[in-house]
Structure formats: structure tokens, C-alpha cells
Design a protein around this motif. Structure first.
Motif, PDB file in Angstrom:
ATOM      1  N   ASN A 187       0.818  -1.215   0.000  1.00 49.86           N
ATOM      2  CA  ASN A 187       0.000   0.000   0.000  1.00 49.86           C
ATOM      3  C   ASN A 187       0.852   1.266   0.000  1.00 49.86           C
ATOM      4  N   GLY A 188       2.131   1.098  -0.187  1.00 42.37           N
ATOM      5  CA  GLY A 188       2.980   2.267  -0.295  1.00 42.37           C
ATOM      6  C   GLY A 188       3.636   2.674   0.992  1.00 42.37           C
ATOM      7  N   CYS A 189       3.202   2.112   2.093  1.00 38.90           N
ATOM      8  CA  CYS A 189       3.849   2.450   3.354  1.00 38.90           C
ATOM      9  C   CYS A 189       5.198   1.752   3.426  1.00 38.90           C
ATOM     10  N   ALA A 190       6.088   2.394   4.120  1.00 34.07           N
ATOM     11  CA  ALA A 190       7.429   1.831   4.126  1.00 34.07           C
ATOM     12  C   ALA A 190       7.926   1.635   5.542  1.00 34.07           C
ATOM     13  N   LEU A 191       8.832   0.695   5.652  1.00 39.84           N
ATOM     14  CA  LEU A 191       9.523   0.465   6.900  1.00 39.84           C
ATOM     15  C   LEU A 191      10.879   1.138   6.781  1.00 39.84           C
ATOM     16  N   LEU A 192      11.172   2.018   7.717  1.00 35.39           N
ATOM     17  CA  LEU A 192      12.434   2.764   7.667  1.00 35.39           C
ATOM     18  C   LEU A 192      13.206   2.493   8.939  1.00 35.39           C
ATOM     19  N   LYS A 193      14.498   2.708   8.862  1.00 35.99           N
ATOM     20  CA  LYS A 193      15.274   2.609  10.095  1.00 35.99           C
ATOM     21  C   LYS A 193      16.221   3.799  10.181  1.00 35.99           C
ATOM     22  N   MET A 194      16.590   4.099  11.399  1.00 32.53           N
ATOM     23  CA  MET A 194      17.438   5.263  11.593  1.00 32.53           C
ATOM     24  C   MET A 194      18.315   5.010  12.800  1.00 32.53           C
ATOM     25  N   SER A 195      19.576   5.337  12.651  1.00 33.29           N
ATOM     26  CA  SER A 195      20.428   5.228  13.830  1.00 33.29           C
ATOM     27  C   SER A 195      20.390   6.569  14.553  1.00 33.29           C
ATOM     28  N   ALA A 196      20.343   6.479  15.866  1.00 40.84           N
ATOM     29  CA  ALA A 196      20.156   7.691  16.657  1.00 40.84           C
ATOM     30  C   ALA A 196      21.389   8.575  16.557  1.00 40.84           C
ATOM     31  N   LEU A 197      21.174   9.830  16.779  1.00 42.29           N
ATOM     32  CA  LEU A 197      22.292  10.770  16.767  1.00 42.29           C
ATOM     33  C   LEU A 197      23.133  10.558  18.019  1.00 42.29           C
ATOM     34  N   PRO A 198      24.413  10.813  17.919  1.00 41.22           N
ATOM     35  CA  PRO A 198      25.268  10.611  19.095  1.00 41.22           C
ATOM     36  C   PRO A 198      24.792  11.473  20.262  1.00 41.22           C
ATOM     37  N   LYS A 199      24.935  10.944  21.428  1.00 42.86           N
ATOM     38  CA  LYS A 199      24.482  11.673  22.617  1.00 42.86           C
ATOM     39  C   LYS A 199      25.468  12.803  22.920  1.00 42.86           C
TER      40      LYS A 199
END
Lengths: 700, 772
Positions: free
Chosen positions: B296-308
Motif C-alpha cells: 500500500n505504499g507504506c514503508a519500513l524505515l530505520k534510523m540510527s540515533a544521533l550521538p548523545k
């Protein structure tokens, strides 16, 4: 009321309008004075499900809860069952006795009435309902739960009535056991000479045929108990060694608990014999001759005798009952066990532990029976519970014949029904305290075997489920009596009773009255052909291992034992015994408790090494074909989900797709296709037309 | 029942009398254990063998060892002779004499008995690792027995043990008795084994490189392997196209040559409107990366967090950067994005590590006594390890995300510190559930390649291949395989591969000839290969991938990795269908609808149409806290899916109730002889199945011949299954077949019975009970 069956149909006047209906009290009369529009609407609906002889005691409209979405319908209590009929639902005419919505009265366990949030009353037999219930919870003994919420708005009295009717009907069904009379069903429509699907072992010929089939040459059928005067719990006929006379048997059996002396259970083709008997009656003081007879019967012509202490390492009856109750509590959909605590809760019921110990013991005994020509005697004090369980399991493990559909049914008929397992008491039918579902424990063990050896059994899980369900459906006497004697007594009445509902039924002659008996094995009473087809395990493969069918004589596996050795098998080990019977040297009671003490052996190690275990050459050759050794480790004993978790909707939906049967469908479809295209039948076309009637009615 | 634990078993590893060699030739032949020498890559020619000087030095020894072929580049390090290996077959005490050798690849036991060498039974054999071989990376713990006491061995030893017990990561347990071995040899082999398995290693010292260097000259024919490796931009574009994600997402080459980050793959996919300049700002942190697009066009994305960061100013910068990013992906065409923070509200790696180490102890069994002791409390032990609960939580999380994507049409953004552990796990699980392509073998391999290898899962650290830090060792990938196994187990027809496939895949984690699982990131792999190539002949190293199954298994054995029940998605186009016919493994002869509506759901239920909906309504009790709206959605989604018939080519959800999560018996129980059920187990059904499949196939052929005059295709049912007369439940891993049925019972009968008083008491008890 209309009842349609195959080929014939006949009418029975609607029970509702009969004055006899008042039998069960004023409630039912009131029940028939229901509001006019409802009555018309429900009339056809309710009566369609009724069986001949079934009376509606009370009903109330309600809403089934617990399962989503909620289902409107009617809760009906009859003298046979409690049933919830959803609106617009038609009972299948093929299988009028069993449906998802039925709770046979025997099956009704705990009943609770609920009002508001706080008022909950547990309804015991005889207790009076203290309020108008808003909801009723019926816990089935078969792990189902029925929750019905009642409608408000003028119908509260009906809710009250139906609840009370259920409580009363259940109590009455226990006391009077009248339901057995309602054996109705399709039997009437059948031709009068209905042959039992398997030998019921109520006549001499059945025993003789079975004996010959097993090849038990040294044995004969004894008629000493033909009039049930040796023991009412014993079958009319049983197998005893050839050389013992009937009057010797009569005397010898008197020295056993409840007169249950040693009898042959099964003759192994290799020569071993499996016997079962009750405990020695310690108060008696047998003379030398009697002792000699008892010993001869236990030895059964073998020099090597192993007495198996059946109850050793097995749970007591009370344990089994407690475990079953706990298991039910755990498996009912309203159990409060958290998901992550499920496993330890399961372990806490100890049910699987008991299953495991039964399997372990049976596996040990089957090795005893197979490894050497000897006589193995199962001894349990009562000889009516675990002896049957072990002896049946041993046969399932070592005899491929017992793993066929017919073989299994005859096995149950012989080792449980004919052998006098007190089904009614054990399943809680009498309300006595000795309830203990030993038979259900057995079925669980068989299911475990089925899991572990999917290609070795002709019957499927569904067959076991059907058998499990049949235990609670009161339509045949098989599971409704404690002893063969009671069963025989009752079946006479049954015959005359069924006639009432059978127009055109030919008068049964005294000779063929046995044939008229219905047993649980008449599956078509309760199940449709389609369902019966599912009793077959599509994965069954008798040729799976070549030579798995044991040839009649296989002396090569059997090593004769040392001269006259007597052993006690207990705690998983063999111990030498001085003597078979406890009475000889010191007939006083004091000596009894020490009779099992092992004789100090000079070299226990060497004796044991020499004795225990299998012939040395087994190390190099495979197992004797046909012998199954079950796994009984923690991870191998599983929960029978389809059976115990059936109350949970999420489990009902088949988890395991029947892939094998799917393939089989595909196969027959292709064969069909090919046949259509081929003018003549091609030689490769070995489609098996499976017809439940031929399957189930082949005689053994 | 009296819960009396069974007395110790007769064979409980008591010392056998020397020499208890396997005497009879027949028995010896069965002890297939003595056939290890030829397991070193048979059937391959090794040009590189002679290349190494050290190799030549050891040739004398090799001749003695009868090691004719060894993996290229393998070097013998130390050896010991007259070592007694305990054979777990049978309940009698038995051992085989042989040589224990340690090379830079494996520890191997070579039996003296040669007869087994000729024994060429069709077993499910691994060509690389024999049954008596332990690769150095597969060693988990080493114990020594000193005067009947078991101690962990590590570091420098003062005293050398009489017995060596090796626990492997694939759960095998080896017992070697060193009593009859020369003291010198004992010292050398024990310290050698300890050193080479436990001392920290340098990456460059991995056997992988010596192997690859030795194999350089051989022209490895690239096998027909359709696994997408995601090493090129093209691969990513194909994947975008396949999932129809190319409308909203683009593959970028910002990181070509690892300019931006060594953590990231060279190519990856980001939302189309995201400016490419944003990627390098935090070395790829804070950038939503595309995993997969739903239909349906929705996507699974991932992101690595920004350094603390502590510094407020930096925090401000980070915040505005993130705001920008979020704005981009919250605008059309992306609609709603749901962020799922896996590092804060989900499992911790520590949990997984603890659970697994508890869990595996249940199966690493030194002797039977120990086994029976734990057996009584099996379920509570299992529960207390909480491994199954962790699996349940992973599956549940994956279902939740599936629900968002499928039912709520939301994009989901997975957030984790490095986006390389739980992110990989959850996103691959979601894809296995939602994308039928990922349930084919090639698709699954591509998925592992995409999410795990390119996703930068630190296999080297997580498997602790270099023995550098035990803390980092977390079996995340194994957890993933176990989750997938639950799905395979619950819905076998939906997967093209079998549980055996998963099992051998999990074993391959420790075989250091495959590059797949021996690097922390694609960058690490590329740089290490690149430098090597400059140093020597300028030709890149020829590293094998694990997906080339022919390296490990003969084609015959490979049939066991394929699920015969799997049916490919039928093509709708009729013309195409005919053409495709013979590419399919198997086709449904029945119309698909029929198989769908077959009354498999529930037994003996009336299934009138209008009722079905009502009947199948369901709930997950307890599991769900109904107060939460999210949970309600989840529950509804889960219930409604399970109430419908399963479409094996559509969305697939696992059952996650308490009784439904099971132990992966094949992997965990396969080396325990007590767990063997002779002639039983699932394999019995399998062989029947294959037989029927063959029949179906032959009939199909006939029909095809009749109608289309086409050439028949070969029946491919595994002959492995049919060859052996009676298979055991441990098939295909039953290396130690229990040939006799010597019962697991104590032999000395009456010691076990206890004293007289005890007996008398018991007798009384039973009388009492009977009287009641």
C-alpha cells in the motif's frame, strides 16, 4: 418434532405439547407458556435439534459471550444436555448428537451464576439460586466453557428457570442415570441385524477368535465367570493357561483382590505373555494346591516370570484427578495465567509428568516383553485402572496390529471395557469421590505416541479426539457402566427401550440380541461420514519400515531365560524374588509386608548384568521390527493442544494445516482427472476409494 | 507418582576399561565417527595445497593422519595420539581411539579405525565440517576433568586434565579422554586448543584469509545463485522496483568508497525529497533509511540515533537537523510516520545474552544423570531462561509494526543506537511476515544480505569470533532464526525452505571459510580484501558466501533444505503459466480456492458460511492490556487475521500465545541421544509426503503428456529419505544412531531399591491407598 435420517424419516409428536413433559417439574410447563411470538420463532429452531426421548426442560434467550463477536441465541436445557442454539442455526442432521454448542449433562462441570459485577454463586446440586442471574458460566469437563448472558426486559424468570433446570437436571442425571435410556439415534433406522463394528467380546467366539489371532497356543478361554459369579468386574470370558481347570481357577481367583486373578492380556508373537491380575488377597489362607495353581497361572508355562508392580512410579488415582482438574483450570479460556508463566503453570499441573511416567513404564515393560521369552505379570491392587493403561500401551508399542483403527478399538474394548475399568466412577458419572480420568490419561499417552511416530498409526488425532468426546456423550453404554456385568444387565433393557421409538422394528430374537447392542464404536451414530474419514491418518505407512509387521514367530529375538527365575520389576529395575506368592512360608499377615524384599544375592552386579537388558546381539542389529520406543523426555512430552485448548478460540483454528491430507486430495483429484481422460483404467491408477462403512465395518 | 529421580545411568561416562575399541567390524562401520579424515573438502582439487611451506613441513604428519585432503591453507598446529573419544551411541561404555588434532581451522578427532572410511552411506553430510570436527569458532567452553572434578580451562595451565570436555556453540558436547596419551602430547594439545580457541585474535589471522589466499588460484565457478547481494546500486534499484518503493524513495551513492561512514553500506535508499547533503552531516546518523515498502505504499524505515551530546549548542543543532528530517518525511507523499524506539522500550541486548546463556545450558549436557535431573523440571527451567518469552516479544513487536503498515497505512521508523541489532531483527521479521518473496530461499537470503550484512550487523563482535570481548557476544541473529523457525513451524507450507535450512544456516555462522558472517560491516570486508589484493598478486581475494550451499552439501543433501510442500504463487496469466510450468518446484493441481476453503480450521465444527465469522472471533486473553488503544488495534488486527483462512502467499502472522512458542527441537536437541525417537519424529511424515508428492508429480506428467505432449520433468523427491529403512527423529542430524534399545534403566537392580525399611514403608503405603 421431525427427525430425518438417511433413507427413512419418521415423525414423532412434538414433545413440547405432550403432557408428560411435566415430569420434570413445573418449569417446563411454564417454559412452554412462553411469549407467543418467541414461541413461534423458536419452536422449529429448538425442536429441530431434539432427539427422540429428549425433553426440553427450560429455555431462555441469551447471548453467548467470551467468544467474539457475541452470538445471540437460546440456551436450552433438556434432560439430555444443555445446548446453546444460535439464531438461525440448524443442527446437522447427520450428526444430531454432537455439536459445538452441546454440553451433555454428564459433561457439565461447574456451573456459576453471575449477577452484576460482584455476585457470583457456585451452583451445586441442590443449591438454590439466590438471585436472578445476568450471566451463566458452564464449565465443561471437556475443557470448554459456555458463557451465556441473559437478556433483560421481562425474561428474567426464564433465565432463573433455565439456570435452575440445568442444576437440577445435572443432579438428576447423576443419580438416576436415566440418560442411558435415550439411546435413540440412528440405530432404529438400521436393519435389525446390525453387526458390531468390532467384536465386543461379550460372546465366547470373540475370545476364541482373538486368541487364535494372537497365536496364544498355551491358552484357552475359560467360561468360569459366565454368570459373573467369580467377579462381576471381570468379563464373562477370559484366557487362562490350558492346563488349569475351571474349578482350580475359581479357587485361585478367590485369593486375589476382588477375585481378579491372573489372566492373559496379550501373547507376544515371540512367545512372551503379558498377564494382568489384581493384588494378592492377603487375608486369605490358601492351601498348598491353591498356591501351586496361582504360581502356575502366573508362570504361564515360562520359567522366567517378572512381576510388575504397576503402581510403582505411577500417580495415584487422586493424583490423576487433581492433575486433570488443574489442567482444566489452566486451559479454560478464563484462566488467569500470564503468558510468560504458562510453562511453569503447565508443569505445576503435573499432568504431563504423569503422562511421561506412564510412557516410561510402558516402554520399560515392552522391552521386558520383547527381550526374552517370559511371562510378565502386571499387578495392580484393583487391576482395573493402570493395569489396563499399561497393558494397552505395551501392546501399542510392540504390536503393529494394535496401531490400526480396528486393532486399537478392539484393544480398548478388551483392556478397558471388557476388563472392567470403572468408567462411570472414574469419569465422575456417579458423583462418587473416586473420580480419576485414567482413560483420558491413556488417550493422552496414545496421542503422544501419535505425535512421535506419525507414520505408525492408522488412526489420526481426530479419532482420539472423537473418542475423548464420546466419553461424555451418553448414547451408548460403553462408557456408562462400571462393570461388564452392569453393562450386560442394562443392555437388555436398552433393547426393549429402543423399540419404542422404532416403528417397523422387527422383534429381536433372543439369539441376536447381542447384535443389537450399540457401542461407542458405532461411530456413524455421532459422526458424519466425512468426519469418520478424518479418523484415518493419511501419513500412516505400514510399509514405512520393511518388515515392520512382525512375523508370527520370531524366536531369534528371544533368548530363553535362566531356569525358574522370578523377578520383581519396580522403580525401573529388576529385583530377584524368592517366591511368587506371599503366603507360602508364613501365612500370617505380618509377613506380608516383607514379601517383596529381595533375597541377598551373592553377586548382584553379575546377576543383574546377566539378566537385565536385551540379548547381546541386539547391540549390532536394529530394534525388533515393530517395536516402538517412545521418547519421554521433558521436551518430547507435549501438550495436546487440540484437545485441552479447544476452549480457546485462538487455538481452535487449525495451526497445522493438514498438508498430508491436502496432498491426498490433490492426488485423488489428479487420479480422477486421469481416469476421465483415459478410456480404460490405467494400471497405475491405484486410487483408493475410501468409504467409511467399509473401513469401519471390516471384521477383524 | 513419587518423583524419584532416576538413578544414574549405567553408561554415565564412567571410565571404560582400556582398550575398549570398537571391536566388531560391523559395529565399527556404524560408528561413523571414525570417518573424519576425508571430510576435509572431498571432491575438490586443491592446487593450493602445496603452496605453503609449513604445509609441506607437516606432510609427514599428514600422511600418518591419512588426511588426504584438507581445506586449502589449513595448517596443522598440534596433535595427540591415542586419545579416547567417548561415543554416545548406546547405553554402554564405549570409546574410540584416535588422534586429536588442532589446526588453524578446526579441532578434529581422527579415529584409528579405518573401516569407516569406506562407509559411503547417503547421509546428510557436511562437506566442510565432519561430525568429529569442531571449527575453532564453534568452541564455546572447554572444561578439564581433574580427579573427577570438572573445571573450566583457560589461560596457562599448571596441571593438565585427564579428560577434556568441549562444549560447542552448535550445542555438541565432546568428551576426550587423555589418560592414555603421552604427557608431552597432552600438554601440547591442551594448551594448543585453549590458546587457539580462547586467546584474542586479530582479524587478519582469521582462517578465512588463509583459506581465501590459498584458494586464490582456483577458478571458483560462480554458482547459479540468485541471491541479491545488495553490493551494487543496481541491486537496490531492483529491490525498490520489486516492492514498488521507487516512487517515494531513491537509491543514493553518497557513501561510495565509504566516504561518509564506514558503518554504512556503499549504497542505500533514502526518501526522495531528502537532500543528499544531509547524509554526511552526522555520518549517516539521523537519516531515515529505507528497508522495505508495503504494497500500500507504506514503508519500513530505520534510523540510527544521533550521538548523545552534553553540549546544549550541539543538541540544538541536532534538534533542528532532526526536525528538518522529520518534516521531510511527514510531508506528503509520506503521510504519517510512526517512530518505534527499539533501544529504549524494547529488549536490551543484555537480556538476550543472559537468556540465551541460560537457555543453552539446558541442552549442553555432559552426562545423562545431569540430563535426567533437569528433565523433571523441564518446563520451569525453560521458562526461567525466558528465551521463549524473548522470542514472543520479538514476534509481538513485529506484528505491531505489521499492523501499523498494513492496517493503519502508517510508515514506521525504527530507531536504534546504531540501527544494526534489533533494527535488523525486527525489520527482517516484518518482511518475512509481510512479503512472500522473503519466504522463498533466494528471497530470504537476499533479506539477510540486505538487512543484516549490508545493515551492518556486527557479526564479528556478536559471535565473538575474535574472542576479544565476551560482553559483545549476543546471539541476535540466532534469535532472528529462532523467530523465523516459529513461523516455519506454525505455517510450514508458506516457506520454501525447511527448518533444516535454518539449522544449517545457524551452524554456518561458525565456519570460517565463508565471508558472510565474519565481518562487522561491508566496509570492513572490502578494506580487508582490498589490501590483501595489493600486497600480493593484485587479484582480489576469492571469498565464499554461505549462500553457495554446494560448498557444504551435495545436491542430494540439499534437497533436505527445500520444503516439498511449498507451492509457488500461481501465475494468473494463463499463457505464461504454461511456459512457467517446469520452472516451478511444484504446482497446485487443485484450484487454489479449494485448498483455501478446505475445512481445516477446527475439527468437527459446523462451518456454515454465515456462522464462520462468529465462530472464528477470537481474542488473545491476558496478553493484551485492553485499556491501551494501540493494544486494541493490535488485538483486533491479530484476531481478525487469525480468524481468516491463511493465504500462504500473503500476510503471515505467528501465534504468540503461551503454548504456541516452542523450542526449536531440531537445533537444540539433535545431539542428545536420549532425545532420539527411533522410527519417529516429523521425518516419518516427511517420507510419506515425498512419496505422495512423487505420485502427484508422475500423474501430473501423465496429464501433461497427454495434453501438451511435453517432456516429463524429473521427480526430485529426496532419495535420502527413502534409503534408510528406519529414520529417527533426529534425522538428518542423527549421527549417533541408537542401534540397540537397551533401555535406559539401571542394571544393578536392587541397590536402587533402598533398604528394607523403606520398602516395607512403601508396601504399607500402597496398601493404604488401595483400601481407600
Amino acid at each position: 418434532m421431525w427427525w430425518g435420517g438417511r433413507g427413512q424419516s419418521f415423525n414423532i409428536a412434538p414433545q413440547k405439547e405432550e403432557p408428560e413433559m411435566g415430569l420434570s417439574g413445573p418449569k417446563s410447563v411454564q417454559g412452554s407458556r412462553m411469549p407467543e411470538r418467541r414461541s413461534r420463532q423458536l419452536g422449529s429452531c429448538m425442536s429441530s435439534g431434539c432427539l427422540p426421548g429428549e425433553q426440553i426442560l427450560a429455555w431462555a434467550p441469551g447471548m453467548r459471550k467470551g467468544l467474539e463477536p457475541e452470538l445471540p441465541g437460546t440456551l436450552i436445557c433438556t434432560n439430555l444436555r444443555v445446548t446453546f442454539q444460535p439464531c438461525g442455526w440448524q443442527r446437522s442432521q447427520e450428526t444430531p448428537l454432537s455439536s459445538e454448542y452441546d454440553f451433555a449433562l454428564v459433561n457439565v462441570g461447574r456451573v456459576e451464576a453471575v449477577s452484576g459485577l460482584s455476585r457470583i454463586q457456585l451452583l451445586r446440586p441442590g443449591s438454590l439460586l439466590k438471585f436472578i442471574p445476568e450471566e451463566i458460566l458452564i464449565h465443561g469437563r471437556d475443557f470448554r466453557l459456555l458463557r451465556v448472558g441473559f437478556e433483560a426486559g421481562g425474561l428474567e424468570p426464564q433465565a432463573f428457570q433455565v439456570t435452575m433446570a440445568i442444576v437440577q437436571a445435572r443432579a438428576q442425571s447423576r443419580q438416576a442415570q436415566q440418560y442411558a435410556g435415550i439411546t435413540l439415534s440412528k440405530a432404529g433406522q438400521r436393519s435389525s441385524s446390525r453387526k458390531p463394528p468390532i467384536p465386543l467380546l461379550e460372546i465366547l467366539e470373540d475370545w476364541e477368535t482373538e486368541r487364535k489371532k494372537q497365536g496364544a497356543k498355551g491358552w484357552r478361554v475359560s467360561t468360569v465367570n459366565e454368570r459373573f459369579d467369580v467377579a462381576t468386574s471381570l468379563p464373562r470370558y477370559f484366557w487362562v493357561p490350558n492346563r488349569t481347570l475351571d474349578n482350580e481357577i475359581r479357587r485361585a481367583f478367590g485369593h486375589f483382590h476382588q477375585g481378579r486373578g491372573p489372566r492373559l492380556s496379550w501373547h507376544h508373537p515371540g512367545g512372551s505373555d503379558l498377564l494382568r491380575c489384581g493384588g494378592f488377597y492377603t487375608a486369605s489362607d490358601p492351601n498348598k494346591e491353591d498356591i501351586r495353581t496361582v504360581e502356575l497361572m502366573l508362570q504361564a508355562g515360562h520359567s522366567d516370570v517378572v512381576l510388575v508392580d504397576t503402581m510403582d512410579e505411577l500417580p495415584s488415582l487422586a493424583d490423576v484427578q487433581l492433575a486433570h482438574l488443574r489442567l482444566r483450570d489452566l486451559c479454560l479460556p478464563d484462566s488467569s495465567v500470564a503468558e510468560d508463566k504458562w510453562l511453569s503453570a503447565l508443569e505445576g499441573t503435573r499432568w504431563l509428568d504423569y503422562v511421561r511416567s506412564c510412557l516410561r513404564k510402558a516402554s520399560d515393560i515392552s522391552v521386558l516383553v520383547t527381550s526374552r521369552v517370559r511371562s510378565v505379570v502386571l499387578q495392580e491392587r484393583g487391576d482395573r485402572d493402570f493395569n489396563g493403561l499399561l497393558s494397552s500401551l505395551v501392546q501399542l508399542l510392540s504390536a503393529p496390529e494394535a496401531r490400526t483403527l480396528l486393532g486399537f478399538q478392539s484393544l480398548v474394548q478388551r483392556e478397558w471395557v471388557a476388563a472392567g475399568h470403572p468408567f462411570l466412577t472414574r469419569l465422575g458419572g456417579t458423583g462418587a469421590s473416586e473420580e480419576a480420568p485414567v482413560f483420558l490419561l491413556f488417550l493422552d499417552c496414545v496421542w503422544q505416541l501419535l505425535q512421535q511416530f506419525p507414520a505408525e498409526f492408522e488412526f489420526s488425532e481426530f479419532f482420539l479426539l472423537a473418542l475423548q468426546d464420546s466419553v461424555r456423550v451418553p448414547d451408548t453404554l460403553t462408557f456408562l457402566r462400571d462393570t461388564p456385568w452392569e453393562r450386560g444387565k442394562q443392555s437388555g433393557q436398552l433393547n426393549s427401550y429402543t423399540q419404542v421409538y422404532t416403528p417397523g422394528y422387527s422383534q429381536p430374537s433372543a439369539g441376536n440380541s447381542v447384535n443389537q447392542k450399540l457401542s461407542v464404536w458405532d461411530w456413524d451414530l455421532r459422526y458424519s461420514n466425512e468426519q469418520i474419514l478424518q479418523f484415518h491418518n493419511p501419513g500412516y505407512d505400514p510399509e514405512h519400515c520393511p518388515g515392520s509387521w512382525l512375523p508370527r514367530q520370531q524366536p531369534s529375538f528371544m533368548v530363553p531365560g535362566p531356569p525358574s527365575s522370578v523377578w520383581l520389576f519396580s522403580r525401573g529395575a529388576l529385583t530377584p524374588l524368592h517366591q511368587l506368592c506371599p503366603w507360602r512360608d508364613s501365612p500370617s499377615l505380618l509377613a506380608v509386608s516383607s514379601r517383596w524384599l529381595p533375597r541377598p544375592a551373592i553377586s548382584s552386579e553379575s546377576l543383574a548384568d546377566q539378566e537385565w537388558g536385551l540379548p547381546s546381539h541386539w547391540g549390532a542389529c536394529p530394534l525388533p521390527p515393530g517395536l516402538l520406543l517412545p521418547g519421554y523426555l521433558g521436551p518430547q512430552i507435549r501438550l495436546w493442544r487440540r484437545c485441552y485448548l479447544r476452549g480457546r478460540p485462538e487455538v481452535q483454528m487449525g495451526l497445522s494445516a493438514p498438508t498430508v491430507s491436502g496432498l491426498q486430495d490433490e492426488l485423488s483429484h489428479l487420479q480422477e482427472l486421469l481416469r476421465k481422460w483415459t478410456p480404460r483404467i490405467s494400471p497405475e491408477d491405484h486410487s483408493k476409494k475410501r468409504d467409511p462403512n467399509t473401513i469401519l465395518s471390516q471384521s477383524c | 507418582m513419587r518423583a524419584v529421580p532416576r538413578p544414574p545411568l549405567p553408561w554415565g561416562w564412567a571410565e571404560p576399561q582400556p582398550p575398549v575399541l570398537v571391536a566388531a567390524a560391523t559395529a565399527g562401520a556404524r560408528v561413523a565417527a571414525s570417518a573424519p579424515a576425508r571430510r576435509c573438502f572431498p571432491g575438490r582439487r586443491y592446487a593450493g595445497e602445496r603452496g605453503s611451506r609449513r604445509w609441506r613441513r607437516h606432510q609427514g604428519a599428514q600422511a600418518l593422519l591419512r588426511v588426504v585432503r584438507a581445506p586449502r591453507g589449513e595448517q596443522l598446529l598440534c596433535e595427540a595420539s591415542t586419545v579416547l573419544k567417548y561415543v554416545q551411541e548406546d547405553s554402554c561404555q564405549r570409546g574410540i581411539y584416535g588422534k586429536l588434532v588442532c589446526t588453524d581451522f578446526k579441532i578434529a578427532f581422527l579415529g584409528d579405525d579405518e573401516s569407516a572410511l569406506d562407509n559411503d552411506e547417503t547421509q546428510f553430510k557436511n562437506k566442510v565440517i565432519g561430525e568429529n570436527d569442531i571449527t575453532l569458532h564453534c568452541v564455546d567452553q572447554i572444561y578439564g576433568v581433574f580427579d573427577e572434578k570438572k573445571k573450566t580451562l583457560f589461560g596457562q595451565l599448571k596441571k593438565y586434565p585427564e579428560k577434556l570436555i568441549i562444549h560447542c556453540k552448535d550445542l555438541r558436547v565432546f568428551h576426550f579422554c587423555l589418560r592414555y596419551t603421552k604427557e608431552e602430547e597432552v600438554k601440547r594439545i591442551v594448551s594448543g586448543i585453549i590458546h587457539h580457541t580462547q586467546a584474542p585474535k586479530l582479524l587478519k589471522r582469521l582462517f578465512l584469509f588463509s583459506y581465501a589466499a590459498a584458494a586464490r588460484n582456483s577458478t571458483a565457478t560462480d554458482p547459479k545463485n540468485h541471491t541479491v547481494m545488495f553490493e551494487t546500486l543496481q541491486d537496490w534499484c531492483w529491490e525498490l522496483e520489486r516492492t514498488k518503493g521507487n516512487m517515494k524513495y531513491k537509491a543514493v551513492r553518497v557513501n561510495e568508497g565509504y566516504r561518509v561512514s564506514e558503518r554504512l553500506p556503499e549504497y542505500f535508499v533514502v526518501p526522495t525529497p531528502l537532500p543528499e547533503e544531509d547524509v554526511p552531516r552526522f555520518q549517516g546518523h539521523g537519516i531515515p533509511m529505507w528497508c522495505w515498502s508495503c504494497h500500500n505504499g507504506c514503508a519500513l524505515l530505520k534510523m540510527s540515533a544521533l550521538p548523545k551530546e552534553q553540549d546544549d549548542a550541539v543538541l540544538q543543532v541536532q534538534k533542528s537537523f532532526l526536525d528538518g528530517v522529520y518534516k521531510t518525511i511527514h510531508r506528503p507523499p509520506y503521510e504519517i510516520v510512526k517512530t518505534e524506539d527499539l533501544s529504549s522500550s524494547f529488549l536490551s541486548l543484555q537480556d538476550i545474552q543472559t537468556a540465551h546463556s541460560k537457555f543453552k545450558q539446558l541442552f549442553l549436557i555432559d552426562n545423562s544423570t545431569e540430563f535426567w535431573d533437569t528433565d523433571i523440571k523441564w518446563f520451569s527451567l525453560l521458562e526461567s531462561s525466558s528465551w521463549l518469552d524473548i522470542i514472543r516479544r520479538c514476534l509481538k513487536k513485529a506484528i505491531e509494526i505489521t499492523e501499523c503498515l498494513e492496517a493503519q497505512n502508517m510508515n514506521v521508523l525504527l530507531l536504534e543506537e546504531n540501527a544494526s541489532d534489533l533494527c535488523c531483527l525486527i525489520s527482517s521479521l516484518v518482511q518475512v511476515m509481510m512479503d512472500p518473496h522473503c519466504r522463498t530461499r533466494v528471497g530470504f537470503q537476499s533479506l539477510v544480505q540486505k538487512e543484516w550484512i549490508m545493515g551492518g550487523h556486527c557479526f564479528l563482535d556478536r559471535c565473538n569470533h575474535l574472542r576479544q570481548s565476551d560482553k559483545e557476544e549476543v546471539p541476535v541473529f540466532l534469535l532472528f532464526l529462532d523467530c523465523v523457525w516459529q513461523l516455519v513451524h506454525q505455517h510450514p507450507p508458506a516457506f520454501e525452505f525447511t527448518e533444516t535450512y535454518l539449522t544449517v544456516l545457524s551452524d554456518s555462522l561458525y565456519i570460517p571459510i565463508f565471508s558472510t558472517f565474519f565481518f562487522n560491516s561491508p566496509h570492513q570486508k572490502d578494506t580487508n580484501m582490498g589490501r590483501e589484493s595489493q600486497d600480493t598478486q593484485g587479484k582480489p581475494l576469492n571469498l565464499l558466501t554461505v549462500w553457495d550451499w554446494s560448498v557444504q552439501f551435495e545436491p542430494k543433501a540439499q534437497t533436505l533444505l527445500k520444503n516439498p510442500l511449498y507451492v509457488e504463487k500461481p501465475k494468473l496469466d494463463k499463457g505464461q503459466r504454461k511456459g512457467m510450468r517446469f520452472k516451478h518446484q511444484r504446482q497446485l493441481s487443485l484450484p487454489l480456492t479449494q485448498s483455501k476453503s478446505s475445512p481445516k480450521r477446527g475439527f468437527f465444527r459446523e462451518e456454515t458460511d454465515h456462522l464462520i465469522k462468529n465462530l472464528l472471533g477470537k481474542r488473545i486473553s491476558k496478553l493484551i492490556n485492553s485499556s491501551d488503544e494501540l493494544q486494541d488495534n493490535f488485538r483486533e488486527f491479530y484476531d481478525s487475521w487469525h480468524s481468516k483462512p491463511t493465504d500462504y502467499h500473503g500476510l503471515l502472522l505467528p501465534h504468540i500465545e503461551g503454548p504456541e512458542i516452542k523450542v526449536w527441537a531440531q537445533r537444540y536437541l539433535r545431539w542428545i541421544p536420549e532425545a532420539q525417537i527411533l522410527g519417529g519424529g516429523r521425518v516419518a511424515t516427511m517420507s510419506k509426503l515425498l512419496e505422495m508428492m512423487e505420485e502427484v508429480q508422475s500423474l501430473q506428467e501423465k496429464i501433461d503428456e497427454r495434453h501438451h505432449g511435453q517432456v516429463a520433468l524429473q521427480a526430485e523427491a529426496s532419495s535420502l529419505l527413502r534409503a534408510s529403512a528406519r529414520l529417527s527423529s533426529l534425522f538428518p542430524f542423527a549421527l549417533l544412531q541408537r542401534h540397540s534399545s537397551k533401555p535406559v534403566l539401571p542394571t544393578s537392580g536392587w541397590k536402587a531399591l533402598g533398604d528394607e525399611e523403606d520398602l516395607a514403608r512403601r508396601e504399607d503405603e500402597s496398601v493404604d491407598v488401595g483400601d481407600l
